[in-house]
Design a protein around this motif. Structure first.
Motif, PDB file in Angstrom:
ATOM      1  N   VAL A   1      49.462  45.115  50.425  1.00  0.00           N
ATOM      2  CA  VAL A   1      49.273  46.327  49.649  1.00  0.00           C
ATOM      3  C   VAL A   1      47.863  46.412  49.076  1.00  0.00           C
ATOM      4  N   LEU A   2      47.173  45.263  48.955  1.00  0.00           N
ATOM      5  CA  LEU A   2      45.795  45.276  48.456  1.00  0.00           C
ATOM      6  C   LEU A   2      44.850  45.977  49.434  1.00  0.00           C
ATOM      7  N   GLN A   3      45.240  46.048  50.700  1.00  0.00           N
ATOM      8  CA  GLN A   3      44.422  46.801  51.652  1.00  0.00           C
ATOM      9  C   GLN A   3      44.388  48.280  51.286  1.00  0.00           C
ATOM     10  N   PHE A   4      45.501  48.789  50.826  1.00  0.00           N
ATOM     11  CA  PHE A   4      45.552  50.182  50.384  1.00  0.00           C
ATOM     12  C   PHE A   4      44.716  50.361  49.127  1.00  0.00           C
TER      13      PHE A   4
ATOM     14  N   PRO B   1      30.332  52.146  34.728  1.00  0.00           N
ATOM     15  CA  PRO B   1      29.792  50.785  34.607  1.00  0.00           C
ATOM     16  C   PRO B   1      30.882  49.778  34.265  1.00  0.00           C
ATOM     17  N   GLY B   2      30.835  48.642  34.951  1.00  0.00           N
ATOM     18  CA  GLY B   2      31.795  47.582  34.694  1.00  0.00           C
ATOM     19  C   GLY B   2      33.091  47.691  35.452  1.00  0.00           C
ATOM     20  N   CYS B   3      33.188  48.657  36.367  1.00  0.00           N
ATOM     21  CA  CYS B   3      34.430  48.813  37.119  1.00  0.00           C
ATOM     22  C   CYS B   3      34.555  47.721  38.188  1.00  0.00           C
ATOM     23  N   ASP B   4      35.722  47.618  38.782  1.00  0.00           N
ATOM     24  CA  ASP B   4      35.935  46.703  39.907  1.00  0.00           C
ATOM     25  C   ASP B   4      35.616  47.436  41.209  1.00  0.00           C
ATOM     26  N   THR B   5      34.922  46.743  42.113  1.00  0.00           N
ATOM     27  CA  THR B   5      34.507  47.346  43.375  1.00  0.00           C
ATOM     28  C   THR B   5      35.197  46.661  44.557  1.00  0.00           C
ATOM     29  N   ARG B   6      34.971  47.215  45.731  1.00  0.00           N
ATOM     30  CA  ARG B   6      35.500  46.595  46.945  1.00  0.00           C
ATOM     31  C   ARG B   6      34.939  45.191  47.138  1.00  0.00           C
TER      32      ARG B   6
ATOM     33  N   ALA C   1      37.010  37.872  45.476  1.00  0.00           N
ATOM     34  CA  ALA C   1      38.122  37.213  44.792  1.00  0.00           C
ATOM     35  C   ALA C   1      39.266  36.859  45.733  1.00  0.00           C
ATOM     36  N   CYS C   2      39.502  37.712  46.728  1.00  0.00           N
ATOM     37  CA  CYS C   2      40.708  37.557  47.553  1.00  0.00           C
ATOM     38  C   CYS C   2      40.430  37.144  48.991  1.00  0.00           C
ATOM     39  N   GLY C   3      39.169  37.076  49.384  1.00  0.00           N
ATOM     40  CA  GLY C   3      38.877  36.705  50.756  1.00  0.00           C
ATOM     41  C   GLY C   3      38.918  37.907  51.684  1.00  0.00           C
ATOM     42  N   PRO C   4      38.416  37.746  52.898  1.00  0.00           N
ATOM     43  CA  PRO C   4      38.318  38.875  53.828  1.00  0.00           C
ATOM     44  C   PRO C   4      39.666  39.470  54.216  1.00  0.00           C
ATOM     45  N   ARG C   5      40.734  38.676  54.145  1.00  0.00           N
ATOM     46  CA  ARG C   5      42.063  39.208  54.500  1.00  0.00           C
ATOM     47  C   ARG C   5      42.870  39.603  53.265  1.00  0.00           C
ATOM     48  N   LEU C   6      42.260  39.501  52.104  1.00  0.00           N
ATOM     49  CA  LEU C   6      42.875  39.897  50.831  1.00  0.00           C
ATOM     50  C   LEU C   6      44.213  39.195  50.588  1.00  0.00           C
ATOM     51  N   ASP C   7      44.313  37.946  51.040  1.00  0.00           N
ATOM     52  CA  ASP C   7      45.584  37.239  50.892  1.00  0.00           C
ATOM     53  C   ASP C   7      45.475  35.991  50.008  1.00  0.00           C
TER      54      ASP C   7
END
Length: 298
Positions: free
Chosen positions: A242-245, A258-263, A269-275
């Motif tokens: 679901v993090l891909q979405f 300013p200060g937001c979370d980006t891609r 934080a999660c690695g290229p596969r977001l897992d």
């Protein structure tokens, strides 16, 4: 000589009560599911969104709503909702010829009905308490194009069943700070795709819904409740994350916020596969997004 008649048999009281209870339950189920027909009044004017657009002028730039002002000028909102009884994509497909026309109609209808219900209960309705008990989402039905639809039926029987687009979950206003917010304009068929994308960015960009802390991602409970819908939209389907979405709607930079979370933050934080991240689902904040309440805070 008359033959004595056989004594009448009476159903036991318990059996009668069971029959009555079954009929009541059946009626309640039809009500919740939106399966009770409604009269279709003759329309005096063609269908349009002008009155709804006027009502949305009471939505602030940050998504809060001036419910007090909307209530004082509620005629425009009520006029639009009255028109829904005569028109819908179900009974007048000629008025809504494209999928975009139909989806825009249902999204606007849902959000307008939520607004009316809040206005009806304002200022006593400070929060949508325990919505799963039905007082808000399936306790009331409106006539919509020949049907009597609850908010529950609109979401589950119409929107989720007829449109395979999980972005609708990020666009449905549910009168809660921890949910989709209005942006002051109604959904328009010709701009619907970009409006839904903007609704997704607005939802994901709110730290009440998505927040990254080291290797933990805090997500709105909506992503757990509608997980299957979000995964179905991914190329990997149910094998995805679901993090891909979520990643798709995060900004590349934080120039505007300013200060937001980006891609890139999520990738690191999660690695290229977001897992590699731990996901924690947050409870929804059901506080009413009332502009007056926010103004009163210190």
């Amino acid at each position: 000589m008359d033959t004595p008649s056989a004594p009448r048999r009476r159903l036991p009281v318990t059996a009668v009560l069971l029959v009555v209870a079954a009929l009541v339950c059946a009626g309640a189920a039809l009500h919740v599911q939106g399966l009770i027909p409604a009269r279709v009044p003759t329309a005096s004017t063609p269908f349009h969104y002008q009155d709804y657009a006027k009502a949305l002028r009471h939505v602030r730039a940050n998504g809060d709503v001036d419910f007090a002002s909307m209530g004082r000028e509620r005629k425009t909102l009520d006029t639009f909702i009255d028109s829904l009884a005569s028109f819908s994509p179900h009974n007048r497909p000629d008025v809504f010829p494209t999928p975009e026309d139909a989806l825009a109609y249902w999204l606007n209808t849902y959000n307008a009905l939520v607004l009316q219900q809040v206005v009806d209960g304002y200022p006593y309705l400070e929060t949508v308490q325990q919505p799963w008990l039905g007082r808000f989402f399936w306790g009331r039905a409106w006539p919509v194009g020949g049907e009597r639809l609850t908010l529950w039926a609109l979401e589950h029987r119409v929107l989720r069943r007829e449109f395979a687009d999980p972005r609708i979950h990020l666009a449905l206003f549910q009168a809660a700070r921890g949910g989709a917010r209005l942006d002051g304009s109604h959904f328009q068929p010709e701009f619907l795709d970009s409006q839904l994308n903007e609704a997704g960015r607005r939802f994901v960009g709110d730290r009440r819904n998505v927040r990254l802390e080291r290797d933990t991602v805090y997500l709105a409970s909506l992503f757990a409740e509608r997980r299957e819908d979000f995964l179905a939209a991914l190329p990997e389907g149910r094998g995805g994350n679901v993090l891909q979405f979520v990643w798709a709607f995060l900004p590349d930079t934080c120039e505007e916020r300013p200060g937001c979370d980006t891609r890139s933050d999520l990738d690191r934080a999660c690695g290229p596969r977001l897992d590699q991240c731990r996901i924690v689902f947050m409870e929804r904040d059901w506080t009413l997004p009332d502009a007056a309440a926010r103004a009163a805070r210190p």
